[in-house]
Enzyme design. Structure first.
Site, PDB file in Angstrom:
ATOM      1  N   LYS A 101       0.816  -1.232   0.000  1.00  0.00           N
ATOM      2  CA  LYS A 101       0.000   0.000   0.000  1.00  0.00           C
ATOM      3  C   LYS A 101       0.849   1.282   0.000  1.00  0.00           C
ATOM      4  O   LYS A 101       0.429   2.304  -0.546  1.00  0.00           O
ATOM      5  CB  LYS A 101      -0.952   0.011   1.197  1.00  0.00           C
ATOM      6  CG  LYS A 101      -1.971  -1.133   1.213  1.00  0.00           C
ATOM      7  CD  LYS A 101      -3.115  -0.912   0.248  1.00  0.00           C
ATOM      8  CE  LYS A 101      -4.146  -2.038   0.327  1.00  0.00           C
ATOM      9  NZ  LYS A 101      -5.178  -1.944  -0.706  1.00  0.00           N
ATOM     10  N   GLU A 143     -10.326   5.406   3.484  1.00  0.00           N
ATOM     11  CA  GLU A 143     -10.894   4.248   4.166  1.00  0.00           C
ATOM     12  C   GLU A 143      -9.780   3.226   4.366  1.00  0.00           C
ATOM     13  O   GLU A 143      -8.761   3.262   3.689  1.00  0.00           O
ATOM     14  CB  GLU A 143     -11.994   3.630   3.300  1.00  0.00           C
ATOM     15  CG  GLU A 143     -11.500   2.692   2.183  1.00  0.00           C
ATOM     16  CD  GLU A 143     -10.656   3.361   1.091  1.00  0.00           C
ATOM     17  OE1 GLU A 143     -10.688   4.612   0.973  1.00  0.00           O
ATOM     18  OE2 GLU A 143      -9.958   2.629   0.353  1.00  0.00           O
ATOM     19  N   SER A 146       1.627  -9.746  -0.949  1.00  0.00           N
ATOM     20  CA  SER A 146       1.298  -8.320  -0.823  1.00  0.00           C
ATOM     21  C   SER A 146       1.574  -7.730   0.555  1.00  0.00           C
ATOM     22  O   SER A 146       1.775  -6.530   0.681  1.00  0.00           O
ATOM     23  CB  SER A 146      -0.171  -8.093  -1.190  1.00  0.00           C
ATOM     24  OG  SER A 146      -1.001  -8.949  -0.430  1.00  0.00           O
TER      25      SER A 146
HETATM   26  C1  LIG Z   1      -1.657  -7.103   2.622  1.00  0.00           C
HETATM   27  C2  LIG Z   1      -2.825  -6.759   1.766  1.00  0.00           C
HETATM   28  N1  LIG Z   1      -2.960  -7.372   0.581  1.00  0.00           N
HETATM   29  C3  LIG Z   1      -4.006  -7.102  -0.229  1.00  0.00           C
HETATM   30  C4  LIG Z   1      -4.980  -6.214   0.136  1.00  0.00           C
HETATM   31  C5  LIG Z   1      -6.140  -5.989  -0.778  1.00  0.00           C
HETATM   32  O1  LIG Z   1      -6.050  -4.807  -1.485  1.00  0.00           O
HETATM   33  P1  LIG Z   1      -5.786  -4.800  -3.051  1.00  0.00           P
HETATM   34  O2  LIG Z   1      -6.710  -5.806  -3.652  1.00  0.00           O
HETATM   35  O3  LIG Z   1      -6.086  -3.407  -3.426  1.00  0.00           O
HETATM   36  O4  LIG Z   1      -4.370  -5.174  -3.269  1.00  0.00           O
HETATM   37  C6  LIG Z   1      -4.884  -5.529   1.371  1.00  0.00           C
HETATM   38  C7  LIG Z   1      -5.882  -4.542   1.783  1.00  0.00           C
HETATM   39  O5  LIG Z   1      -5.912  -4.062   2.857  1.00  0.00           O
HETATM   40  C8  LIG Z   1      -3.781  -5.820   2.198  1.00  0.00           C
HETATM   41  O6  LIG Z   1      -3.631  -5.231   3.401  1.00  0.00           O
END
Ligand SMILES: Cc1ncc(COP(=O)(O)O)c(C=O)c1O
Length: 401
Positions: A94, A116, A381
């Protein structure tokens, strides 16, 4: 730049039939100003250089790719690799778009960042950007997520943010977006609503994707360097879809199979999952056209997943488009599979993943068997520190999984 990225979206922010900006009249000039500022900034060498500097010296980029040798051996079949966004400062992808949105806000003369958050990772990242740029920060978060992701609430407060609890409706991510939009209406002159994914009205789906593109660019180069080839499969979890668009955009013009993994929750019954592309229909949510999980009255349906950051009844418009064109395959992993992957990656690789990312790991573990000799690159992620209390209190240490 990739031929695909150059031509998507249209000037009006459409990816095929999806996207656009359906705004209440008072917000129209504000979004026009954001579009114009991004147009100018994205062509500015000063902006690009400052963002590069921040990524290297503050975020700790590039993040590495790790070969998951033990997990690959256990799964039998494909070799598994992880792009380590868990090692990006603040513990998730993020921050890649939040630091850039901070630069955009400063360029526009704003003094406040607001958004948010679901899992709290976007909230922590935005609070970090606000601290870095000397701005105020206001984060809206559902009460259910506040209870579940307590460490991230503490981190946001330590970073100086005001956390606004959201107590209506499902008290989760969708309501947090509703609440933040309402608050933004009265302060759009001085604040930037730094939307936390590739969702929302144009230009956010494009802008957040472009800011996350660094993940795909790094991953492509690193994977080639490490193995001499491109991966056969690239996979990422999909909530709104920002980490997935980040890594997919690096491989979109290549002959590489792309898999988005949606949260299948506890069952395929409406209200018990958040798999929007798998089960949803065309619709509109939060000012853009996309696929939506709707209830009988045509309203966004309640959703459930063990991963708060995936708990959204819509999806980024570009994902809906890539699903329709067939360039990306969308599949799912349920709560139990994600938990299994959470424990497996922790125990066998020494990496505790975020529950969101564990959905992509679960898919890769499942798929590995079917692809002997092939390679699967997972976008890891985020890290799972925020989830350890919730997981161990409710599921122990993985006994029986
Ligand atoms: C570690 C992590 N991965 C994925 C996501 C999902 O978001 P996005 O689909 O925008 O990658 C989040 C959302 O809070 C997250 O904290």
């Amino acid at each position: 730049m990739s031929a695909y990225l150059k031509s998507h979206p249209t000037r009006e922010g459409f990816f095929g039939a999806y996207g656009g900006a359906m705004l209440p009249p008072p917000l129209v000039p504000h979004f026009a100003a954001i579009r114009e500022a991004y147009d100018r900034l994205s062509k500015s060498a000063d902006f690009i250089n400052e963002l590069r500097y921040i990524r290297k010296h503050f975020q700790g980029r590039p993040t590495p790719i790790s070969h998951l040798k033990n997990l690959s051996a256990i799964c039998g079949g494909a070799q598994l690799y992880a792009k380590r966004e868990d090692l990006n400062h603040t513990g998730a992808h993020k921050l890649n778009h939040c630091m850039a949105e901070g630069l955009l806000a400063r360029f526009m003369g704003k003094t406040k960042l607001m958004a948010e958050t679901g899992a709290g990772q976007h909230g922590v990242a935005l609070a970090t950007a606000a601290a870095y740029f000397g701005m105020e920060c206001e984060i809206h978060m559902g009460e259910i997520d506040i209870a579940k992701e307590a460490p991230n609430v503490t981190r946001m407060k330590l970073l100086g943010a005001t956390v606004v609890p959201v107590s209506f409706g499902g008290r989760s991510l969708k309501e947090a977006v509703d609440s933040c939009f309402m608050s933004y209406m009265s302060q759009a002159d001085t604040a930037l609503f730094a939307i936390g994914s590739v969702v929302g009205p144009h230009p956010f789906p494009m802008m957040v994707r472009d800011f996350q593109h660094v993940v795909g660019v790094e991953a492509r180069e690193q994977f080639l360097d490490m193995t001499g080839e491109l991966p056969d499969i690239v996979t990422a979890c999909v909530g709104g879809g920002s980490n997935a668009m980040g890594i997919f955009s690096g491989f979109i013009d290549d002959d590489v199979a792309l898999y988005g993994v949606e949260p299948c929750g506890t069952s395929s019954k409406l209200g018990e999952h958040a798999a929007t592309i798998t089960y949803g229909v065309d619709g509109e949510i939060h000012g853009f056209k996309t696929m939506v999980l709707k209830d009988a009255a045509g309203e966004p349906a309640p959703v459930h997943t063990i991963a708060s950051g995936l708990d959204y009844p819509g999806v980024g418009p570009e994902h809906a488009y890539l699903h329709r064109t067939g360039r990306v395959n969308y599949t799912g992993a349920d709560d139990k599979e994600a938990l299994g992957a959470f424990f497996a990656l922790s125990r066998h690789e020494g990496i505790i993943p975020a529950l969101e990312s564990a959905h992509a790991v679960a898919f890769a573990m499942r798929e590995a068997k079917a692809h002997p000799g092939k390679s699967i690159l997972i976008n890891l992620s985020g890290r799972g520190d925020k989830d350890i209390d919730y997981v161990t209190e409710n599921h122990g240490f993985g006994e029986g999984l």
